[in-house]
Design a protein around this motif. Sequence first.
Motif, PDB file in Angstrom:
ATOM      1  N   LEU A  20      -4.416   4.482   4.312  1.00  0.00           N
ATOM      2  CA  LEU A  20      -4.745   5.705   5.038  1.00  0.00           C
ATOM      3  C   LEU A  20      -4.270   6.943   4.279  1.00  0.00           C
ATOM      4  CD1 LEU A  20      -5.980   6.799   7.647  1.00  0.00           C
ATOM      5  CD2 LEU A  20      -3.754   6.463   8.735  1.00  0.00           C
ATOM      6  N   TYR A  21      -3.091   6.865   3.664  1.00  0.00           N
ATOM      7  CA  TYR A  21      -2.554   8.011   2.918  1.00  0.00           C
ATOM      8  C   TYR A  21      -3.410   8.370   1.703  1.00  0.00           C
ATOM      9  CZ  TYR A  21       1.722   7.901   5.738  1.00  0.00           C
ATOM     10  OH  TYR A  21       2.631   7.945   6.763  1.00  0.00           O
ATOM     11  N   ARG A  22      -4.249   7.443   1.235  1.00  0.00           N
ATOM     12  CA  ARG A  22      -5.174   7.775   0.140  1.00  0.00           C
ATOM     13  C   ARG A  22      -6.146   8.877   0.583  1.00  0.00           C
ATOM     14  NH1 ARG A  22      -3.028   7.317  -3.916  1.00  0.00           N
ATOM     15  NH2 ARG A  22      -4.978   7.552  -5.020  1.00  0.00           N
ATOM     16  N   HIS A  23      -6.359   9.007   1.895  1.00  0.00           N
ATOM     17  CA  HIS A  23      -7.225  10.057   2.432  1.00  0.00           C
ATOM     18  C   HIS A  23      -6.479  11.379   2.577  1.00  0.00           C
ATOM     19  CE1 HIS A  23     -10.630   7.404   3.450  1.00  0.00           C
ATOM     20  NE2 HIS A  23      -9.677   6.495   3.529  1.00  0.00           N
ATOM     21  N   LEU A  24      -5.174  11.351   2.455  1.00  0.00           N
ATOM     22  CA  LEU A  24      -4.358  12.559   2.543  1.00  0.00           C
ATOM     23  C   LEU A  24      -4.186  13.201   1.173  1.00  0.00           C
ATOM     24  CD1 LEU A  24      -2.563  14.414   4.298  1.00  0.00           C
ATOM     25  CD2 LEU A  24      -0.677  12.807   3.893  1.00  0.00           C
ATOM     26  N   HIS A  25      -3.807  12.391   0.196  1.00  0.00           N
ATOM     27  CA  HIS A  25      -3.584  12.877  -1.175  1.00  0.00           C
ATOM     28  C   HIS A  25      -4.270  11.922  -2.159  1.00  0.00           C
ATOM     29  CE1 HIS A  25      -0.724  15.828   0.243  1.00  0.00           C
ATOM     30  NE2 HIS A  25      -0.024  14.886   0.838  1.00  0.00           N
ATOM     31  N   PRO A  26      -5.588  11.996  -2.278  1.00  0.00           N
ATOM     32  CA  PRO A  26      -6.312  11.022  -3.098  1.00  0.00           C
ATOM     33  C   PRO A  26      -5.912  11.024  -4.574  1.00  0.00           C
ATOM     34  CG  PRO A  26      -7.837  12.521  -1.964  1.00  0.00           C
ATOM     35  CD  PRO A  26      -6.461  12.938  -1.610  1.00  0.00           C
ATOM     36  N   ALA A  27      -5.426  12.136  -5.080  1.00  0.00           N
ATOM     37  CA  ALA A  27      -5.096  12.213  -6.500  1.00  0.00           C
ATOM     38  C   ALA A  27      -3.691  11.694  -6.816  1.00  0.00           C
ATOM     39  CB  ALA A  27      -5.230  13.653  -6.992  1.00  0.00           C
ATOM     40  N   ASP A  28      -2.871  11.478  -5.796  1.00  0.00           N
ATOM     41  CA  ASP A  28      -1.512  10.995  -6.050  1.00  0.00           C
ATOM     42  C   ASP A  28      -1.545   9.573  -6.604  1.00  0.00           C
ATOM     43  OD1 ASP A  28      -0.440  13.330  -5.101  1.00  0.00           O
ATOM     44  OD2 ASP A  28       0.598  12.422  -3.390  1.00  0.00           O
ATOM     45  N   PRO A  29      -0.788   9.315  -7.659  1.00  0.00           N
ATOM     46  CA  PRO A  29      -0.703   7.930  -8.143  1.00  0.00           C
ATOM     47  C   PRO A  29       0.076   7.073  -7.148  1.00  0.00           C
ATOM     48  CG  PRO A  29       0.821   9.342  -9.345  1.00  0.00           C
ATOM     49  CD  PRO A  29       0.025  10.241  -8.440  1.00  0.00           C
ATOM     50  N   ALA A  30      -0.264   5.813  -7.077  1.00  0.00           N
ATOM     51  CA  ALA A  30       0.459   4.893  -6.196  1.00  0.00           C
ATOM     52  C   ALA A  30       1.847   4.645  -6.768  1.00  0.00           C
ATOM     53  CB  ALA A  30      -0.310   3.584  -6.072  1.00  0.00           C
ATOM     54  N   PRO A  31       2.898   4.748  -5.938  1.00  0.00           N
ATOM     55  CA  PRO A  31       4.243   4.460  -6.439  1.00  0.00           C
ATOM     56  C   PRO A  31       4.405   2.960  -6.658  1.00  0.00           C
ATOM     57  CG  PRO A  31       4.309   5.013  -4.105  1.00  0.00           C
ATOM     58  CD  PRO A  31       2.892   5.192  -4.555  1.00  0.00           C
ATOM     59  N   PRO A  32       5.374   2.567  -7.466  1.00  0.00           N
ATOM     60  CA  PRO A  32       5.625   1.137  -7.688  1.00  0.00           C
ATOM     61  C   PRO A  32       5.930   0.429  -6.358  1.00  0.00           C
ATOM     62  CG  PRO A  32       6.927   2.484  -9.193  1.00  0.00           C
ATOM     63  CD  PRO A  32       6.299   3.415  -8.214  1.00  0.00           C
ATOM     64  N   PRO A  33       5.441  -0.797  -6.186  1.00  0.00           N
ATOM     65  CA  PRO A  33       5.640  -1.517  -4.921  1.00  0.00           C
ATOM     66  C   PRO A  33       7.104  -1.631  -4.478  1.00  0.00           C
ATOM     67  CG  PRO A  33       4.015  -2.640  -6.262  1.00  0.00           C
ATOM     68  CD  PRO A  33       4.575  -1.541  -7.108  1.00  0.00           C
ATOM     69  N   ALA A  34       8.020  -1.849  -5.407  1.00  0.00           N
ATOM     70  CA  ALA A  34       9.437  -1.970  -5.035  1.00  0.00           C
ATOM     71  C   ALA A  34       9.957  -0.647  -4.473  1.00  0.00           C
ATOM     72  CB  ALA A  34      10.268  -2.417  -6.224  1.00  0.00           C
ATOM     73  N   GLN A  35       9.555   0.438  -5.092  1.00  0.00           N
ATOM     74  CA  GLN A  35       9.966   1.761  -4.626  1.00  0.00           C
ATOM     75  C   GLN A  35       9.378   2.048  -3.246  1.00  0.00           C
ATOM     76  OE1 GLN A  35       9.282   4.702  -7.661  1.00  0.00           O
ATOM     77  NE2 GLN A  35       9.376   6.386  -6.219  1.00  0.00           N
ATOM     78  N   HIS A  88      -8.558   9.212   8.557  1.00  0.00           N
ATOM     79  CA  HIS A  88      -9.487   8.583   7.619  1.00  0.00           C
ATOM     80  C   HIS A  88     -10.760   9.427   7.558  1.00  0.00           C
ATOM     81  CE1 HIS A  88     -12.357   5.684   6.052  1.00  0.00           C
ATOM     82  NE2 HIS A  88     -11.357   4.842   5.774  1.00  0.00           N
ATOM     83  N   ALA A  89     -11.270   9.653   6.357  1.00  0.00           N
ATOM     84  CA  ALA A  89     -12.428  10.534   6.165  1.00  0.00           C
ATOM     85  C   ALA A  89     -13.630  10.127   7.018  1.00  0.00           C
ATOM     86  CB  ALA A  89     -12.811  10.574   4.686  1.00  0.00           C
ATOM     87  N   ASP A  90     -13.815   8.841   7.261  1.00  0.00           N
ATOM     88  CA  ASP A  90     -14.959   8.372   8.051  1.00  0.00           C
ATOM     89  C   ASP A  90     -14.778   8.576   9.555  1.00  0.00           C
ATOM     90  OD1 ASP A  90     -16.114   7.524   5.682  1.00  0.00           O
ATOM     91  OD2 ASP A  90     -15.540   5.421   5.959  1.00  0.00           O
ATOM     92  N   HIS A  91     -13.594   9.022   9.972  1.00  0.00           N
ATOM     93  CA  HIS A  91     -13.302   9.146  11.406  1.00  0.00           C
ATOM     94  C   HIS A  91     -12.894  10.557  11.795  1.00  0.00           C
ATOM     95  CE1 HIS A  91     -13.465   4.778  12.152  1.00  0.00           C
ATOM     96  NE2 HIS A  91     -13.058   4.703  10.895  1.00  0.00           N
TER      97      HIS A  91
END
Length: 150
Positions: A20-35, A88-91
Amino acid sequence: MTDLRIRAAGAADLPALLALYRHLHPADPAPPPAQTATAWQAMLAMPGLTIFLGERAGEAVASCTLVQVPNLTRGTRPYAFIENVVTHADHRRQGIGRAVLAAALAAAWAAGCYKVMLLTGSQRDSTFRFYEGAGFRRGEKTGLIARPPG
């Protein structure tokens, strides 16, 4: 909107929130899973922090984070912040975001908060109208932001 369910997010909701947060800041890189896992555990353990999750048919479609802060002024009534408001952009434009904000505000008022604040980086009038429709007033106070040097 009878099919909308709003609840507090729990430990198993991390993947849905990250999507869901990908719809908030789509350009942000995903942080490492452990972080991400460390941050998520800290958030779940933090008293006064609730992530409200709006779901339709089991899909996360909107969210906001409410942080309640104990206080020594205003008769020791707490205050709160709302952050990471996303639909979400579709909603969008269906009242879902407003419903999630209403749930967060209701929780803050039930906890005795004397005010709830939020900031937006948007300059669009439609964004301000959205927040005003959810019960916020612009121009009452001035927000200032400090960022780390460098």
